[in-house]
Design an enzyme around this catalytic site. Sequence first.
Site, PDB file in Angstrom:
ATOM      1  N   GLY A   1      43.329  17.904  38.948  1.00 45.83           N
ATOM      2  CA  GLY A   1      42.411  20.070  38.517  1.00 45.83           C
ATOM      3  C   GLY A   1      42.749  19.944  36.932  1.00 45.83           C
TER       4      GLY A   1
ATOM      5  N   ASP B   1      46.029  13.473  43.757  1.00 48.77           N
ATOM      6  CA  ASP B   1      44.881  14.115  44.500  1.00 48.77           C
ATOM      7  C   ASP B   1      44.191  14.331  45.409  1.00 48.77           C
ATOM      8  OD1 ASP B   1      44.258  16.822  41.655  1.00 48.77           O
ATOM      9  OD2 ASP B   1      43.402  16.271  43.609  1.00 48.77           O
ATOM     10  N   ASN B   2      44.205  15.107  46.472  1.00 51.77           N
ATOM     11  CA  ASN B   2      43.115  15.120  47.378  1.00 51.77           C
ATOM     12  C   ASN B   2      42.024  15.104  47.213  1.00 51.77           C
ATOM     13  OD1 ASN B   2      43.340  18.102  47.540  1.00 51.77           O
ATOM     14  ND2 ASN B   2      44.184  17.874  49.255  1.00 51.77           N
TER      15      ASN B   2
ATOM     16  N   SER C   1      53.027  31.504  38.106  1.00 55.64           N
ATOM     17  CA  SER C   1      51.927  32.059  37.455  1.00 55.64           C
ATOM     18  C   SER C   1      52.296  34.206  36.860  1.00 55.64           C
ATOM     19  CB  SER C   1      50.741  32.648  38.554  1.00 55.64           C
ATOM     20  OG  SER C   1      50.136  33.774  38.313  1.00 55.64           O
TER      21      SER C   1
ATOM     22  N   THR D   1      50.646  36.690  38.524  1.00 53.11           N
ATOM     23  CA  THR D   1      50.714  37.308  38.984  1.00 53.11           C
ATOM     24  C   THR D   1      52.130  37.719  39.858  1.00 53.11           C
ATOM     25  OG1 THR D   1      49.183  36.850  41.132  1.00 53.11           O
ATOM     26  CG2 THR D   1      50.260  35.417  41.037  1.00 53.11           C
TER      27      THR D   1
ATOM     28  N   TYR E   1      47.836  34.085  48.023  1.00 55.90           N
ATOM     29  CA  TYR E   1      47.538  32.592  46.885  1.00 55.90           C
ATOM     30  C   TYR E   1      49.216  33.834  46.318  1.00 55.90           C
ATOM     31  CZ  TYR E   1      47.607  30.978  42.581  1.00 55.90           C
ATOM     32  OH  TYR E   1      48.323  30.260  41.687  1.00 55.90           O
TER      33      TYR E   1
ATOM     34  N   LYS F   1      53.524  31.927  45.468  1.00 55.79           N
ATOM     35  CA  LYS F   1      53.646  30.846  44.590  1.00 55.79           C
ATOM     36  C   LYS F   1      55.041  31.785  43.971  1.00 55.79           C
ATOM     37  CE  LYS F   1      50.957  29.357  41.927  1.00 55.79           C
ATOM     38  NZ  LYS F   1      51.218  27.626  41.799  1.00 55.79           N
TER      39      LYS F   1
ATOM     40  N   ASN G   1      46.958  33.546  31.738  1.00 50.04           N
ATOM     41  CA  ASN G   1      45.585  32.746  32.006  1.00 50.04           C
ATOM     42  C   ASN G   1      44.873  31.655  31.875  1.00 50.04           C
ATOM     43  OD1 ASN G   1      45.463  35.880  32.980  1.00 50.04           O
ATOM     44  ND2 ASN G   1      44.028  35.569  33.186  1.00 50.04           N
TER      45      ASN G   1
ATOM     46  N   ASN H   1      36.825  32.876  38.228  1.00 54.53           N
ATOM     47  CA  ASN H   1      37.392  33.690  36.782  1.00 54.53           C
ATOM     48  C   ASN H   1      36.556  34.068  35.690  1.00 54.53           C
ATOM     49  OD1 ASN H   1      39.678  31.083  38.325  1.00 54.53           O
ATOM     50  ND2 ASN H   1      40.464  33.257  37.143  1.00 54.53           N
TER      51      ASN H   1
ATOM     52  N   PHE I   1      34.124  43.559  35.420  1.00 51.37           N
ATOM     53  CA  PHE I   1      34.576  45.011  36.373  1.00 51.37           C
ATOM     54  C   PHE I   1      35.818  46.048  35.731  1.00 51.37           C
ATOM     55  CE2 PHE I   1      34.765  40.776  38.426  1.00 51.37           C
ATOM     56  CZ  PHE I   1      33.518  40.942  39.532  1.00 51.37           C
TER      57      PHE I   1
HETATM   58  P1  NAD Z   1      43.380  23.132  40.541  1.00 47.37           P
HETATM   59  O1  NAD Z   1      42.301  23.702  41.867  1.00 47.37           O
HETATM   60  O2  NAD Z   1      41.708  22.415  39.577  1.00 47.37           O
HETATM   61  O3  NAD Z   1      43.714  21.281  40.381  1.00 47.37           O
HETATM   62  C1  NAD Z   1      44.250  21.823  41.736  1.00 47.37           C
HETATM   63  C2  NAD Z   1      44.349  20.321  41.633  1.00 47.37           C
HETATM   64  O4  NAD Z   1      45.792  20.351  42.885  1.00 47.37           O
HETATM   65  C3  NAD Z   1      43.176  20.228  42.188  1.00 47.37           C
HETATM   66  O5  NAD Z   1      43.044  18.990  41.568  1.00 47.37           O
HETATM   67  C4  NAD Z   1      43.125  20.067  43.836  1.00 47.37           C
HETATM   68  O6  NAD Z   1      42.311  18.955  43.971  1.00 47.37           O
HETATM   69  C5  NAD Z   1      44.332  19.198  44.059  1.00 47.37           C
HETATM   70  N1  NAD Z   1      45.372  19.409  44.993  1.00 47.37           N
HETATM   71  C6  NAD Z   1      45.250  20.651  45.858  1.00 47.37           C
HETATM   72  N2  NAD Z   1      45.733  20.873  47.408  1.00 47.37           N
HETATM   73  C7  NAD Z   1      46.349  19.118  47.431  1.00 47.37           C
HETATM   74  C8  NAD Z   1      46.984  19.116  48.132  1.00 47.37           C
HETATM   75  N3  NAD Z   1      47.664  19.488  49.142  1.00 47.37           N
HETATM   76  N4  NAD Z   1      47.157  18.060  48.046  1.00 47.37           N
HETATM   77  C9  NAD Z   1      46.256  17.065  46.587  1.00 47.37           C
HETATM   78  N5  NAD Z   1      46.485  17.416  45.841  1.00 47.37           N
HETATM   79  C10 NAD Z   1      45.799  18.868  45.769  1.00 47.37           C
HETATM   80  O7  NAD Z   1      43.764  24.314  39.904  1.00 47.37           O
HETATM   81  P2  NAD Z   1      44.738  24.675  38.086  1.00 47.37           P
HETATM   82  O8  NAD Z   1      44.167  25.781  37.816  1.00 47.37           O
HETATM   83  O9  NAD Z   1      44.494  23.005  37.406  1.00 47.37           O
HETATM   84  O10 NAD Z   1      45.969  25.360  38.859  1.00 47.37           O
HETATM   85  C11 NAD Z   1      47.063  24.066  39.138  1.00 47.37           C
HETATM   86  C12 NAD Z   1      47.915  24.950  39.146  1.00 47.37           C
HETATM   87  O11 NAD Z   1      48.675  25.738  38.325  1.00 47.37           O
HETATM   88  C13 NAD Z   1      48.629  25.447  41.013  1.00 47.37           C
HETATM   89  O12 NAD Z   1      49.768  25.374  41.261  1.00 47.37           O
HETATM   90  C14 NAD Z   1      47.585  26.373  40.565  1.00 47.37           C
HETATM   91  O13 NAD Z   1      48.236  28.178  40.943  1.00 47.37           O
HETATM   92  C15 NAD Z   1      48.526  27.404  38.921  1.00 47.37           C
HETATM   93  N6  NAD Z   1      47.640  28.524  38.175  1.00 47.37           N
HETATM   94  C16 NAD Z   1      46.523  28.123  37.789  1.00 47.37           C
HETATM   95  C17 NAD Z   1      46.238  29.325  37.068  1.00 47.37           C
HETATM   96  C18 NAD Z   1      44.882  29.118  36.414  1.00 47.37           C
HETATM   97  O14 NAD Z   1      44.673  30.116  36.579  1.00 47.37           O
HETATM   98  N7  NAD Z   1      44.540  28.392  36.733  1.00 47.37           N
HETATM   99  C19 NAD Z   1      47.534  30.125  36.891  1.00 47.37           C
HETATM  100  C20 NAD Z   1      48.134  30.460  37.294  1.00 47.37           C
HETATM  101  C21 NAD Z   1      48.845  28.880  38.139  1.00 47.37           C
HETATM  102  C1  WQD Z   2      40.368  38.241  34.522  1.00 46.31           C
HETATM  103  C2  WQD Z   2      39.450  39.302  33.948  1.00 46.31           C
HETATM  104  C3  WQD Z   2      39.118  40.194  35.361  1.00 46.31           C
HETATM  105  C4  WQD Z   2      35.587  38.006  36.314  1.00 46.31           C
HETATM  106  C5  WQD Z   2      43.231  35.276  38.558  1.00 46.31           C
HETATM  107  C6  WQD Z   2      44.625  35.058  39.532  1.00 46.31           C
HETATM  108  C7  WQD Z   2      45.979  35.055  38.599  1.00 46.31           C
HETATM  109  C8  WQD Z   2      45.915  33.580  38.125  1.00 46.31           C
HETATM  110  C9  WQD Z   2      44.300  33.694  37.141  1.00 46.31           C
HETATM  111  C10 WQD Z   2      46.706  31.874  39.233  1.00 46.31           C
HETATM  112  C11 WQD Z   2      39.704  40.587  35.486  1.00 46.31           C
HETATM  113  C12 WQD Z   2      37.630  40.638  34.759  1.00 46.31           C
HETATM  114  C13 WQD Z   2      36.722  38.704  35.727  1.00 46.31           C
HETATM  115  C14 WQD Z   2      34.357  38.918  36.672  1.00 46.31           C
HETATM  116  C15 WQD Z   2      35.404  40.004  35.138  1.00 46.31           C
HETATM  117  N1  WQD Z   2      45.308  32.554  38.899  1.00 46.31           N
HETATM  118  N2  WQD Z   2      36.641  39.462  35.440  1.00 46.31           N
HETATM  119  N3  WQD Z   2      33.947  39.729  35.169  1.00 46.31           N
HETATM  120  O1  WQD Z   2      42.626  38.353  37.488  1.00 46.31           O
HETATM  121  O2  WQD Z   2      43.494  38.150  35.197  1.00 46.31           O
HETATM  122  O3  WQD Z   2      44.421  35.909  37.665  1.00 46.31           O
HETATM  123  O4  WQD Z   2      43.465  33.984  37.972  1.00 46.31           O
HETATM  124  O5  WQD Z   2      47.547  32.205  39.480  1.00 46.31           O
HETATM  125  O6  WQD Z   2      46.146  34.593  39.562  1.00 46.31           O
HETATM  126  O7  WQD Z   2      44.651  36.201  40.288  1.00 46.31           O
HETATM  127  O8  WQD Z   2      41.891  36.173  36.016  1.00 46.31           O
HETATM  128  O9  WQD Z   2      39.846  35.142  35.124  1.00 46.31           O
HETATM  129  O10 WQD Z   2      39.803  36.281  37.267  1.00 46.31           O
HETATM  130  O11 WQD Z   2      39.925  37.549  35.378  1.00 46.31           O
HETATM  131  O12 WQD Z   2      35.360  41.377  34.407  1.00 46.31           O
HETATM  132  O13 WQD Z   2      32.998  38.141  36.305  1.00 46.31           O
HETATM  133  O14 WQD Z   2      38.482  39.301  34.061  1.00 46.31           O
HETATM  134  O15 WQD Z   2      38.447  42.184  36.029  1.00 46.31           O
HETATM  135  O16 WQD Z   2      39.788  41.558  34.089  1.00 46.31           O
HETATM  136  P1  WQD Z   2      42.691  36.957  36.747  1.00 46.31           P
HETATM  137  P2  WQD Z   2      40.473  36.296  36.114  1.00 46.31           P
END
Ligand code: NAD
Ligand code: WQD
Length: 363
Positions: free
Chosen positions: A31, A52-53, A146, A148, A171, A175, A201, A221, A240
């Site tokens: 991921g 990874d699946n 997160s 969040t 979601y 967490k 972020n 995002n 937004f």
């Molecule tokens: P991502 O979707 O790119 O990566 C997650 C990976 O996990 C993917 O490759 C997916 O195929 C794999 N996966 C999902 N469910 C699975 C399962 N049951 N078994 C095996 N593999 C599985 O997401 P990411 O952005 O790299 O996020 C990684 C972690 O960080 C997640 O736990 C996410 O919730 C957390 N996180 C992400 C963000 C963000 O904004 N990207 C922010 C805060 C927390």
């Molecule tokens: C960022 C800002 C939007 C898209 C989400 C999850 C959070 C965490 C990170 C995993 C915001 C604005 C966005 C668009 C916009 N993930 N925006 N137009 O909302 O902070 O968080 O991802 O844990 O749980 O909720 O991230 O990238 O979606 O948005 O104006 O088309 O950009 O309103 O202010 P966010 P985001």
Amino acid sequence: MEIKKKIKQTWNNWRASNSDAVKILVTGGTGYIGSHTVVELQQAGFEVYIVDNLSNSNIDVLNGIEKITGKMPVFENIDCTDYVAMDRFLSKHEGIQAIIHFAASKAVGESVKKPLLYYRNNVVSLINQLELMSIHHIKGIVFSSSCTVYGQPDVLPVTEAAPRKTALSPYGNTKQICEDIIMDTIYSNDQLKSIILRYFNPIGAHPSAYIGELPNGVPNNLIPFVTQTAAGIRDELKVFGSDYNTPDGTCIRDYINVVDLAKAHVVAVQRMLENKTKKNVEIFNLGTGRGLSVMEIIKTFEKVNKVAVPHQIVEHREGDIEQVWADPTYANEELGWKAEESVEDTLKSAWKWQKYIMKKADK
Ligand code: NAD
Ligand code: WQD
């Protein structure tokens, strides 16, 4: 700089006395954040095992990793909710010392529509890892949480001591539940350790552009939407809301470079393995400490990449937090980790990645 040198020194000493490469399991390692972390782990000398699946990633990511590090990690297509398959994997690759658990579903909107998918995938995956850790003598787990969990904090910047707010989506709730499950489990078993990392972020891509974020379908995002709009794949970016109580009226977030974020995982694993943790469960905010508005991101992206991002202000997105950014002091001082990349370079890396994937698709 000083702290970093010290960490490297102790780590080198520790590795010298543990001659074989230390084996780490990275779930969700193909991921977005996982792949960048695999690169940093390999470059720090770890032997990386990925499960990874591929539910939200592509097997081709492994080639990107190999191009950067020269090493192909061990990979198996396994669903982390499958206890038997995970058990078999850990028996086959014995000696894994720590897990970095990224595997989870992460789309907030989808989680509202399919809550049970999110609870099953995110919670069951974690429970399996925790149960298997004791059986396979795995010392520690780093968990992807997160910002969040803070919702709209009462005080900014937000520290780890801030109360968690009622989750706004299934979601977000997974967490919080996962954090609680980790805490209860670790307190019941003093042989286990965990570091919970609360990401703000994450944005950008590896500077090589061989790996980056691959959104599935229409991105949720901000940054993938910005890069796809700049590339002409989308007509315009919807901003937004511009009437929030912020200097320019658009929402504020703490955007952290994904490579910086990945490096924090290396430091966290080293800390657990060297028994440097202060408590058996530790929580760290991973952010820059700086909040940027949506408009600041758009303007900076346009300026550093010399490309236009057509955009239009629209209604608020339901459930959006007005503003949140981290107080990363605890991570800076205690982990010895600090976000270093500028937002300018990070946005350049995001654009370089977008161009790279489009070029690849053309071939
Ligand atoms: P991502 O979707 O790119 O990566 C997650 C990976 O996990 C993917 O490759 C997916 O195929 C794999 N996966 C999902 N469910 C699975 C399962 N049951 N078994 C095996 N593999 C599985 O997401 P990411 O952005 O790299 O996020 C990684 C972690 O960080 C997640 O736990 C996410 O919730 C957390 N996180 C992400 C963000 C963000 O904004 N990207 C922010 C805060 C927390
Ligand atoms: C960022 C800002 C939007 C898209 C989400 C999850 C959070 C965490 C990170 C995993 C915001 C604005 C966005 C668009 C916009 N993930 N925006 N137009 O909302 O902070 O968080 O991802 O844990 O749980 O909720 O991230 O990238 O979606 O948005 O104006 O088309 O950009 O309103 O202010 P966010 P985001």
